[in-house]
Motif scaffolding. Structure first.
Motif, PDB file in Angstrom:
ATOM      1  N   LEU A   1       0.832  -1.202   0.000  1.00 43.68           N
ATOM      2  CA  LEU A   1       0.000   0.000   0.000  1.00 43.68           C
ATOM      3  C   LEU A   1       0.868   1.253   0.000  1.00 43.68           C
ATOM      4  N   LEU A   2       1.911   1.263   0.799  1.00 47.60           N
ATOM      5  CA  LEU A   2       2.761   2.451   0.847  1.00 47.60           C
ATOM      6  C   LEU A   2       3.440   2.687  -0.499  1.00 47.60           C
ATOM      7  N   ARG A   3       3.905   1.639  -1.145  1.00 41.10           N
ATOM      8  CA  ARG A   3       4.509   1.841  -2.472  1.00 41.10           C
ATOM      9  C   ARG A   3       3.508   2.492  -3.429  1.00 41.10           C
ATOM     10  N   LEU A   4       2.262   2.031  -3.396  1.00 36.17           N
ATOM     11  CA  LEU A   4       1.232   2.635  -4.235  1.00 36.17           C
ATOM     12  C   LEU A   4       0.975   4.078  -3.825  1.00 36.17           C
ATOM     13  N   ASN A   5       0.977   4.342  -2.517  1.00 32.59           N
ATOM     14  CA  ASN A   5       0.687   5.689  -2.033  1.00 32.59           C
ATOM     15  C   ASN A   5       1.815   6.661  -2.334  1.00 32.59           C
ATOM     16  N   VAL A   6       3.048   6.168  -2.359  1.00 33.10           N
ATOM     17  CA  VAL A   6       4.161   7.029  -2.778  1.00 33.10           C
ATOM     18  C   VAL A   6       3.923   7.524  -4.201  1.00 33.10           C
ATOM     19  N   ALA A   7       3.509   6.629  -5.084  1.00 32.92           N
ATOM     20  CA  ALA A   7       3.242   7.022  -6.469  1.00 32.92           C
ATOM     21  C   ALA A   7       2.087   8.006  -6.542  1.00 32.92           C
ATOM     22  N   ARG A   8       1.051   7.786  -5.726  1.00 31.82           N
ATOM     23  CA  ARG A   8      -0.098   8.692  -5.726  1.00 31.82           C
ATOM     24  C   ARG A   8       0.315  10.095  -5.269  1.00 31.82           C
ATOM     25  N   VAL A   9       1.078  10.178  -4.186  1.00 32.38           N
ATOM     26  CA  VAL A   9       1.475  11.491  -3.668  1.00 32.38           C
ATOM     27  C   VAL A   9       2.440  12.173  -4.630  1.00 32.38           C
ATOM     28  N   LYS A  10       3.350  11.420  -5.201  1.00 28.60           N
ATOM     29  CA  LYS A  10       4.344  12.015  -6.100  1.00 28.60           C
ATOM     30  C   LYS A  10       3.681  12.593  -7.341  1.00 28.60           C
ATOM     31  N   GLY A  11       2.503  12.079  -7.715  1.00 27.80           N
ATOM     32  CA  GLY A  11       1.808  12.624  -8.864  1.00 27.80           C
ATOM     33  C   GLY A  11       1.439  14.081  -8.703  1.00 27.80           C
ATOM     34  N   SER A  12       1.157  14.514  -7.457  1.00 25.77           N
ATOM     35  CA  SER A  12       0.817  15.917  -7.216  1.00 25.77           C
ATOM     36  C   SER A  12       1.867  16.643  -6.381  1.00 25.77           C
ATOM     37  N   ALA A  13       2.873  15.924  -5.922  1.00 27.00           N
ATOM     38  CA  ALA A  13       3.968  16.544  -5.163  1.00 27.00           C
ATOM     39  C   ALA A  13       5.289  16.006  -5.704  1.00 27.00           C
ATOM     40  N   PRO A  14       5.711  16.473  -6.890  1.00 31.32           N
ATOM     41  CA  PRO A  14       6.888  15.897  -7.550  1.00 31.32           C
ATOM     42  C   PRO A  14       8.188  16.088  -6.778  1.00 31.32           C
ATOM     43  N   ASP A  15       8.207  17.012  -5.788  1.00 34.51           N
ATOM     44  CA  ASP A  15       9.421  17.205  -5.000  1.00 34.51           C
ATOM     45  C   ASP A  15       9.469  16.270  -3.798  1.00 34.51           C
ATOM     46  N   LEU A  16       8.577  15.300  -3.737  1.00 33.15           N
ATOM     47  CA  LEU A  16       8.565  14.335  -2.638  1.00 33.15           C
ATOM     48  C   LEU A  16       9.934  13.668  -2.522  1.00 33.15           C
ATOM     49  N   ALA A  17      10.458  13.629  -1.303  1.00 35.14           N
ATOM     50  CA  ALA A  17      11.740  12.958  -1.082  1.00 35.14           C
ATOM     51  C   ALA A  17      11.615  11.469  -1.377  1.00 35.14           C
ATOM     52  N   PRO A  18      12.691  10.814  -1.770  1.00 33.40           N
ATOM     53  CA  PRO A  18      12.622   9.380  -2.057  1.00 33.40           C
ATOM     54  C   PRO A  18      12.287   8.564  -0.816  1.00 33.40           C
ATOM     55  N   ILE A  19      11.445   7.573  -0.989  1.00 29.98           N
ATOM     56  CA  ILE A  19      11.027   6.680   0.088  1.00 29.98           C
ATOM     57  C   ILE A  19      11.329   5.252  -0.334  1.00 29.98           C
ATOM     58  N   SER A  20      12.128   4.556   0.472  1.00 34.67           N
ATOM     59  CA  SER A  20      12.407   3.135   0.249  1.00 34.67           C
ATOM     60  C   SER A  20      11.570   2.331   1.236  1.00 34.67           C
ATOM     61  N   VAL A  21      10.744   1.424   0.737  1.00 34.79           N
ATOM     62  CA  VAL A  21       9.857   0.617   1.582  1.00 34.79           C
ATOM     63  C   VAL A  21      10.502  -0.751   1.737  1.00 34.79           C
ATOM     64  N   VAL A  22      10.847  -1.120   2.978  1.00 32.10           N
ATOM     65  CA  VAL A  22      11.716  -2.273   3.198  1.00 32.10           C
ATOM     66  C   VAL A  22      11.299  -3.061   4.438  1.00 32.10           C
ATOM     67  N   THR A  23      11.832  -4.280   4.526  1.00 29.20           N
ATOM     68  CA  THR A  23      11.823  -5.038   5.768  1.00 29.20           C
ATOM     69  C   THR A  23      13.186  -4.860   6.444  1.00 29.20           C
ATOM     70  N   ALA A  24      13.291  -5.318   7.676  1.00 35.57           N
ATOM     71  CA  ALA A  24      14.549  -5.165   8.410  1.00 35.57           C
ATOM     72  C   ALA A  24      15.708  -5.834   7.690  1.00 35.57           C
ATOM     73  N   GLU A  25      15.423  -6.953   7.025  1.00 36.73           N
ATOM     74  CA  GLU A  25      16.487  -7.689   6.339  1.00 36.73           C
ATOM     75  C   GLU A  25      17.060  -6.917   5.159  1.00 36.73           C
ATOM     76  N   ASP A  26      16.312  -5.943   4.653  1.00 38.25           N
ATOM     77  CA  ASP A  26      16.762  -5.157   3.506  1.00 38.25           C
ATOM     78  C   ASP A  26      17.700  -4.022   3.897  1.00 38.25           C
ATOM     79  N   VAL A  27      17.799  -3.706   5.179  1.00 34.82           N
ATOM     80  CA  VAL A  27      18.579  -2.543   5.620  1.00 34.82           C
ATOM     81  C   VAL A  27      20.012  -2.991   5.922  1.00 34.82           C
ATOM     82  N   PRO A  28      21.005  -2.415   5.281  1.00 37.94           N
ATOM     83  CA  PRO A  28      22.398  -2.810   5.548  1.00 37.94           C
ATOM     84  C   PRO A  28      22.761  -2.619   7.018  1.00 37.94           C
ATOM     85  N   ALA A  29      23.584  -3.507   7.516  1.00 37.41           N
ATOM     86  CA  ALA A  29      23.964  -3.461   8.936  1.00 37.41           C
ATOM     87  C   ALA A  29      24.661  -2.154   9.291  1.00 37.41           C
ATOM     88  N   GLU A  30      25.342  -1.553   8.320  1.00 34.42           N
ATOM     89  CA  GLU A  30      26.081  -0.316   8.601  1.00 34.42           C
ATOM     90  C   GLU A  30      25.223   0.942   8.486  1.00 34.42           C
TER      91      GLU A  30
END
Length: 210
Positions: A95-124
Motif C-alpha cells: 500500500l505504501l509503495r502505491l501511495n508514494v506514487a499517488r502522492v508524487k503525482g501531485s507533489a513531484p518534490d517528494l523525497a525518495p522513500i524506500s519501503v523495506v523489511t529489516a532484512e533489507d537494511v544494511p547493517a552499517e
C-alpha cells in the motif's frame, strides 16, 4: 486473531481509497484491512506529526510505517531527506509503495522513500532521525527488542521521535529507554517527554554527540 503486525494478513485484501491530509495537503490514498488504522490517520500519529516539525535533510527511518502517513509526511516536509519506511506487514508495504506514487503525482518534490523489511537494511546503515508510532501491542519484550535494534542506529546527535499512548506504558517505556546502554556501556542518549496530548506522550531520544 490477526494483527496489523502479521507479515501476511489473512483478511481479504479489499482495497479502498480514503482522503488524507498530510502536511496541509489532501491526497486520495489506498488502504485495506489487515493493516494498522486502515480508515484514517490514527490519533497518535496525528499527535506525533503535529509535534515533530521537519526532518533533517538526511537519512530518516519510519519504524513501523504501515500504509505510510509518517513516511509520506517526512518526505513532503523535507525534499532533501531520504526516507526508509520499515515494516513486516507485506500488505502495508505494498500500500505504501502505491501511495508514494499517488502522492508524487501531485507533489513531484517528494523525497525518495524506500519501503523495506529489516532484512533489507544494511547493517552499517545509520539514521539522522527516527520517527515512529511503535507497535506497542506486540508486547513489551518484543517492543524492547525492536527498539534496541534500531534506536542505537542514530548518528551522533541524531533524534528519535516516538509517540506512545499514556495508558499503554509511555512513561515506563521512557524510563526503559533512558536506562539502556550500548555495548561499551554508554547511554543511548537523552530522553525527554516533549508533549502530552489526547492521551499520548511524544518522547524524544537524542543520541550523544561524537
Amino acid at each position: 486473531m490477526e494483527h496489523y503486525f502479521s507479515a501476511k494478513p489473512a483478511s481479504a485484501d479489499e482495497r479502498r481509497q480514503i482522503s488524507v491530509t498530510l502536511d496541509g495537503r489532501t491526497f486520495a490514498l489506498e488502504t485495506a484491512p489487515g493493516v494498522f488504522s486502515p480508515g484514517h490517520v490514527d490519533l497518535g500519529t496525528t499527535v506525533l506529526l503535529d509535534t515533530v516539525g521537519a526532518p533533517p535533510a538526511g537519512e530518516v527511518l519510519d519504524l513501523g510505517c504501515g500504509w505510510g502517513p509518517i513516511a509520506l509526511t517526512a518526505a513532503l516536509r523535507e525534499p532533501g531527506a531520504r526516507v526508509t519506511a520499515l515494516d513486516v506487514n507485506e500488505r502495508a508495504m505494498d500500500l505504501l509503495r502505491l501511495n508514494v506514487a499517488r502522492v508524487k503525482g501531485s507533489a513531484p518534490d517528494l523525497a525518495p522513500i524506500s519501503v523495506v523489511t529489516a532484512e533489507d537494511v544494511p547493517a552499517e546503515a545509520r539514521f539522522d532521525a527516527i520517527w515512529s508510532n511503535p507497535p506497542v501491542r506486540i508486547g513489551k519484550a518484543a517492543l524492547h527488542e525492536l527498539l534496541a535494534a534500531w534506536l542505537p542506529r542514530l548518528v551522533p546527535g541524531g533524534e528519535a521521535w516516538l509517540v506512545v499512548q499514556k495508558n499503554l506504558g509511555a512513561d515506563s517505556l521512557a524510563r526503559w529507554i533512558a536506562d539502556q546502554t550500548d555495548d561499551a556501556g554508554a547511554p543511548w542518549g537523552e530522553v525527554r517527554k516533549v508533549r502530552s496530548s489526547k492521551g499520548f506522550r511524544v518522547l524524544t531520544l537524542t543520541a550523544p554527540p561524537s
